[in-house]
Write a protein that holds these residues in place. Structure first.
Motif, short mmCIF file in Angstrom:
data_model
loop_
_atom_site.label_atom_id
_atom_site.label_comp_id
_atom_site.label_asym_id
_atom_site.label_seq_id
_atom_site.Cartn_x
_atom_site.Cartn_y
_atom_site.Cartn_z
N GLU A 1 0.85 -1.18 0.00
CA GLU A 1 0.00 0.00 0.00
C GLU A 1 0.89 1.23 0.00
O GLU A 1 1.84 1.29 0.78
CB GLU A 1 -0.86 -0.01 1.26
N VAL A 2 0.64 2.15 -0.90
CA VAL A 2 1.44 3.37 -0.89
C VAL A 2 0.53 4.59 -0.82
O VAL A 2 -0.66 4.51 -1.10
CB VAL A 2 2.36 3.48 -2.14
N ASP A 3 1.13 5.72 -0.45
CA ASP A 3 0.37 6.96 -0.38
C ASP A 3 0.44 7.74 -1.68
O ASP A 3 -0.45 8.53 -1.98
CB ASP A 3 0.91 7.83 0.77
N GLY A 4 1.52 7.55 -2.42
CA GLY A 4 1.62 8.34 -3.64
C GLY A 4 2.64 7.81 -4.63
O GLY A 4 3.63 7.18 -4.24
N VAL A 5 2.34 8.03 -5.91
CA VAL A 5 3.26 7.66 -6.98
C VAL A 5 3.54 8.92 -7.80
O VAL A 5 2.61 9.58 -8.26
CB VAL A 5 2.65 6.57 -7.90
N LEU A 6 4.81 9.24 -7.94
CA LEU A 6 5.19 10.39 -8.75
C LEU A 6 5.62 9.89 -10.12
O LEU A 6 6.49 9.03 -10.23
CB LEU A 6 6.35 11.14 -8.07
N LEU A 7 4.95 10.44 -11.14
CA LEU A 7 5.14 9.92 -12.49
C LEU A 7 5.93 10.91 -13.36
O LEU A 7 5.56 12.08 -13.44
CB LEU A 7 3.78 9.75 -13.15
N VAL A 8 6.96 10.39 -14.00
CA VAL A 8 7.75 11.22 -14.91
C VAL A 8 7.39 10.84 -16.34
O VAL A 8 7.37 9.65 -16.68
CB VAL A 8 9.26 10.98 -14.66
#
Ligand code: WT7
Length: 641
Positions: free
Chosen positions: A208-215
Motif C-alpha cells: 500500500e502506498v500513499d503516492g506515486v510520482l510519475l515522470v
C-alpha cells in the motif's frame, strides 16, 4: 614481473604518485582520526565533525563523523550551482541515437532537483520516509535520488530488470509509501513497462502506498490512479526547497542485494561517511581532473550507479554521462559512439560488456575517435587477462591506465584498485587497497594468513563508506557479515595475495553467483522455481559463461508423474522472470530424477557445480551419497545439452 603493465604519469597534475600513495596509505592506517577528519573537508558541513570513526565489529556498531551535520544534495548540486553554474553536470544519451539528448548544467540540475523535491513533498514525503525509485536510465532517476537527499528522505532504487513481485517485496520490506517511476522506457529499442510494473506491484497483497510520482518519458498512454498518482509536470513547485540539515549518520539510501540465504537484504548507507567515500574514491581511482567527462555505464539501480553515476561525479563537481541504452544497439559500436560524441575522458564499465564487444571485432572500436579517453575502469567481477588486454590495447590504444575496482554494495565505493599512474597494473588483479582499507586473508578457521597466500577476504577495520546495517534487521547484518569470522567484516569473496601485495579476487565462496557483474542468490532462484506446482525440488549453481562470467544453471526435479517438456522448460524460465525479474533468467534448466544428497539429506552442491562446469575429473568423494548412481545420470544429462 613481466606481466605487469606500467603507465608513467603523463602530466604533473595526476592526483597521486606512488610515493604519495605510500605516504597517504600509511597515514590512513596509522593516524585514521586526523586522516579522515581531513578527508571530510571534501564536503561542506553545516556543523563540521569533530570525530572521525567510532566503530566496533563486536558488537557491531559503526558510525563516522557522528557529530557532523550536512546535506549531500547541497554538496552534489547546490555548492557547484553557486560556484560553476554553467558547468555541465549531466549529459543524457538516449537509447535511440537519433532522439534528442540533453545536457544539464549545475544551475539546471539544481532547478530540476528543487522541482522534484517539492513534488515529493506535495505527495506527502517527509524526512526519514523511504522513497522507492523505479526508473529508466534518464536524468530524472538521478534527480529523484538527489531530491530525496535534499529533503532527508531515504531512497531505495530498484533496477528496471526486476519484476513487480520483486518491487512489491522491496516496498514492503522497508515500508516504503512512495514510488517515483516513469511511464515507460526503452533499452535497445525494446519497451520496458515501468508504470505497468509498478501498478502490478501495487496491486499485490500487503502493498500500500500513499503516492506515486510519475515522470513523462516515452509518452506512452498509462493509466493514472486518482488520488495516488501524480504527474511531475502537473505539480506546481516553489522556486526553492531548502536542504535539510542531516546528521552524518542519518540514512541516505537502502539498496537491496542478494545473499546466500533468503530474500534480498536492504543494505543501509548513511550520509556523511558514504559521501566522503564516494567523493574521495571517485577522485583518486579515476584520477579525475576538473572539466573531464566521466561515463559509468552502470544503471542507477546498482550501487555502481549510485556511487559513480550520481554521487561520486557530482560531489566532485564533475560531468557524468547518463546512458539509457545498451552496448549493442543500434550496433556493437554504441559505447564507442557515445565516447566519441561526448568526448569522454574516463570510462567505467563491466568485464561482461567488454567480453561481449570484443567478440564483435575491433572495427567497431577503431572506426570511432576515442582519443579523448584517458583512464579506463572495470567493476563487478574479475576480468580475464584477454579481455583486459583488448580493453587496454584496442579501446585505450595502450595509452590509458586501467583500474580494476573491487568493491561491493556493502562497501559503498572502491576498496581495492590500482591508482592511475601511481601503480603498475597486473591484468586480472584488482591491485592494492584504497586509503584506509585493511584487507585480511583468513583460512576457514579464521586464522589470519600472511604473505603471498590465498584465503577468505575480510576487512579488518571500518571505513567511512561501510554499510551500517540491514534495514530493519541488524541481526541479519551481523549474521551475514560478522559471524563467520567474528571481529572482522567478511566479504564473501575468495582472494589471493601475491608477492607484491596485489590482490586477485577469485570469486564468491558462498552460494552467491555473479552473473554479468550482478550478484544473484542461488537460494532466491531456487525459491522461485519451487513455487511452480510441477516442481518438487531445485538446486541452482553458477557455471562459467563466456560473456556473463557466470551463467545460472538450475537442476530441477519434478513432481511424481510429471514429465519434462519444452513447454515446462519455457514455463519455468518464465516463472523465474516473473518472481525475480528478467535479470535472473536461467541459462540452463536440467531436469533430473533426483539431486545428489548425503545420507542425511543435504544436497551436495559441490558435485552439482562440477557437473555444471563440465568438470567430471574431480568430483571428489561421492561415496557418501545416498544414491551414487545419480551422478552418472547427471553427467549424461549435462553432456546431452
Ligand atoms: C561482488 C559484489 C561493486 C559494484 C558491482 C557489484 C564481485 C565486484 C569486482 C572486481 C572481482 C568483483 C565480488 C563482490 N566483484 N568487483 N573488480 N573483481 N570481483 O556489486 O552486486 O554488491 O557484488 O562482486 O564478488 O563481492 P555487488
Amino acid at each position: 614481473m613481466n606481466d605487469t603493465v606500467a603507465h608513467p604519469a603523463p602530466q604533473a597534475s595526476a592526483n597521486c604518485t606512488s610515493d604519495e600513495y605510500r605516504t597517504l596509505y600509511r597515514r590512513s592506517i596509522e593516524e585514521p582520526d586526523s586522516f579522515w577528519l581531513e578527508q571530510a573537508q571534501r564536503l561542506d558541513w553545516f556543523t563540521a565533525p569533530g570525530k572521525a570513526g567510532e566503530w566496533s565489529y563486536d558488537p557491531v556498531d559503526i558510525a563516522w563523523y557522528a557529530d557532523g551535520t550536512l546535506n549531500l544534495c547541497h554538496n552534489a548540486v547546490d555548492r557547484h550551482a553557486a560556484s560553476q553554474p554553467d558547468a555541465t553536470a549531466f549529459i543524457f544519451e538516449p537509447d535511440d541515437p537519433d532522439a534528442p539528448g540533453r545536457t544539464l548544467s549545475y544551475r539546471e540540475l539544481q532547478a530540476e532537483t528543487v522541482r522534484m523535491a517539492n513534488a515529493l513533498k506535495a505527495l506527502g514525503v517527509t524526512k526519514g520516509d523511504r522513497v522507492t525509485i523505479y526508473m529508466p536510465m534518464i536524468v530524472e532517476g538521478a534527480v529523484a535520488m538527489l531530491a530525496c537527499a535534499r529533503i532527508g528522505a531515504v531512497h531505495s532504487v530498484i533496477f528496471g530488470g526486476f519484476s513487480p513481485e520483486s518491487i512489491a517485496g522491496r516496498l514492503k520490506d522497508c515500508d516504503s509509501r512512495f514510488v517515483v517511476t516513469a511511464d515507460g522506457g526503452t533499452r535497445g529499442a525494446k519497451p520496458i513497462p515501468f508504470k505497468a510494473n509498478v501498478d502490478a506491484a501495487l496491486a499485490m497483497d500487503g502493498v500500500e502506498v500513499d503516492g506515486v510520482l510519475l515522470v513523462r518519458h516515452t509518452g506512452d498512454d498509462v493509466p493514472v490512479v486518482d488520488g495516488r498518482d501524480r504527474w511531475l509536470h502537473n505539480l506546481a513547485s516553489d522556486d526553492d526547497c531548502p536542504c535539510e540539515d542531516m546528521a552524518a549518520e542519518d540514512p541516505l539510501f537502502i539498496l537491496y542485494t542478494s545473499g546466500s540465504t533468503g530474500k534480498p537484504k536492504g543494505v543501509l548507507h548513511t550520509t556523511g561517511g558514504y559521501g566522503v567515500w564516494a567523493a574521495m574514491t571517485f577522485q583518486y581511482t579515476f584520477d579525475y581532473q576538473p572539466g573531464e567527462v566521466f561515463w559509468c555505464s552502470a544503471d542507477i539501480g546498482w550501487v555502481t550507479g549510485h556511487s559513480y553515476v550520481t554521487y561520486g561525479p557530482l560531489l566532485n563537481g564533475g560531468t557524468s554521462v547518463i546512458f539509457e541504452g545498451v552496448p549493442n544497439y543500434p550496433d556493437h559500436g554504441r559505447f564507442w559512439d557515445v565516447i566519441d560524441r561526448h568526448e569522454v575522458s574516463l570510462f567505467y564499465t563491466a568485464p561482461t560488456a567488454i567480453r561481449a564487444l570484443m567478440r564483435e571485432g575491433d572495427h567497431h572500436v577503431t572506426s570511432r575517435d576515442l582519443s579523448s579517453l584517458r583512464v579506463l575502469g572495470t567493476v563487478g567481477e574479475p576480468i580475464n587477462p584477454e579481455a583486459w588486454r583488448w580493453y587496454h590495447e584496442v579501446v585505450g590504444s595502450g595509452r590509458c591506465p586501467i583500474v580494476d575496482t573491487w568493491w561491493q554494495t556493502e562497501t559503498g565505493g572502491h576498496m581495492i584498485t590500482t591508482l592511475p599512474y601511481a601503480h603498475d597494473m597486473k591484468p586480472g588483479s584488482a591491485g592494492r587497497p584504497f586509503f584506509g582499507v585493511r584487507p585480511l586473508l583468513v583460512d576457514n578457521e579464521g586464522e589470519s594468513l600472511e604473505g603471498a597466500v590465498s584465503g577468505n577476504l575480510c576487512i579488518e577495520a571500518s571505513w567511512p563508506g561501510q554499510a551500517r546495517t540491514v534495514y530493519g534487521d541488524h541481526d541479519r547484518f551481523i549474521e551475514a557479515y560478522f559471524s563467520t569470522f567474528p571481529g572482522r567484516y567478511f566479504t564473501g569473496d575468495g582472494c589471493r595475495r601475491d608477492e607484491d601485495g596485489y590482490y586477485w579476487i577469485t570469486g564468491r565462496v558462498d552460494d552467491v553467483i555473479n552473473v554479468s557483474g550482478h550478484r544473484m542468490g542461488t537460494a532466491e532462484v531456487e525459491s522461485a522455481l519451487v513455487l511452480h506446482p510441477k516442481v518438487a525440488e531445485a538446486a541452482v549453481v553458477g557455471y562459467p559463461h563466456d560473456i556473463k562470467g557466470q551463467g545460472i544453471y538450475c537442476y530441477v526435479t519434478l513432481m511424481e508423474g510429471v514429465e519434462p517438456s519444452n513447454e515446462l522448460y519455457t514455463d519455468l524460465r518464465q516463472q523465474v522472470r516473473k518472481e525475480i525479474g528478467p535479470v535472473a533468467t536461467p541459462d540452463h534448466l536440467h531436469f533430473t530424477a533426483g539431486l545428489p544428497k548425503t545420507r542425511s539429506g543435504k544436497i551436495m552442491r559441490r558435485i552439482l557445480r562440477k557437473i555444471a562446469e563440465n568438470d567430471y575429473g574431480s568430483l571428489g568423494d561421492t561415496s557418501t551419497l545416498a544414491d551414487p548412481s545419480l551422478v552418472d545420470a547427471l553427467i549424461e544429462g549435462r553432456q546431452n545439452r
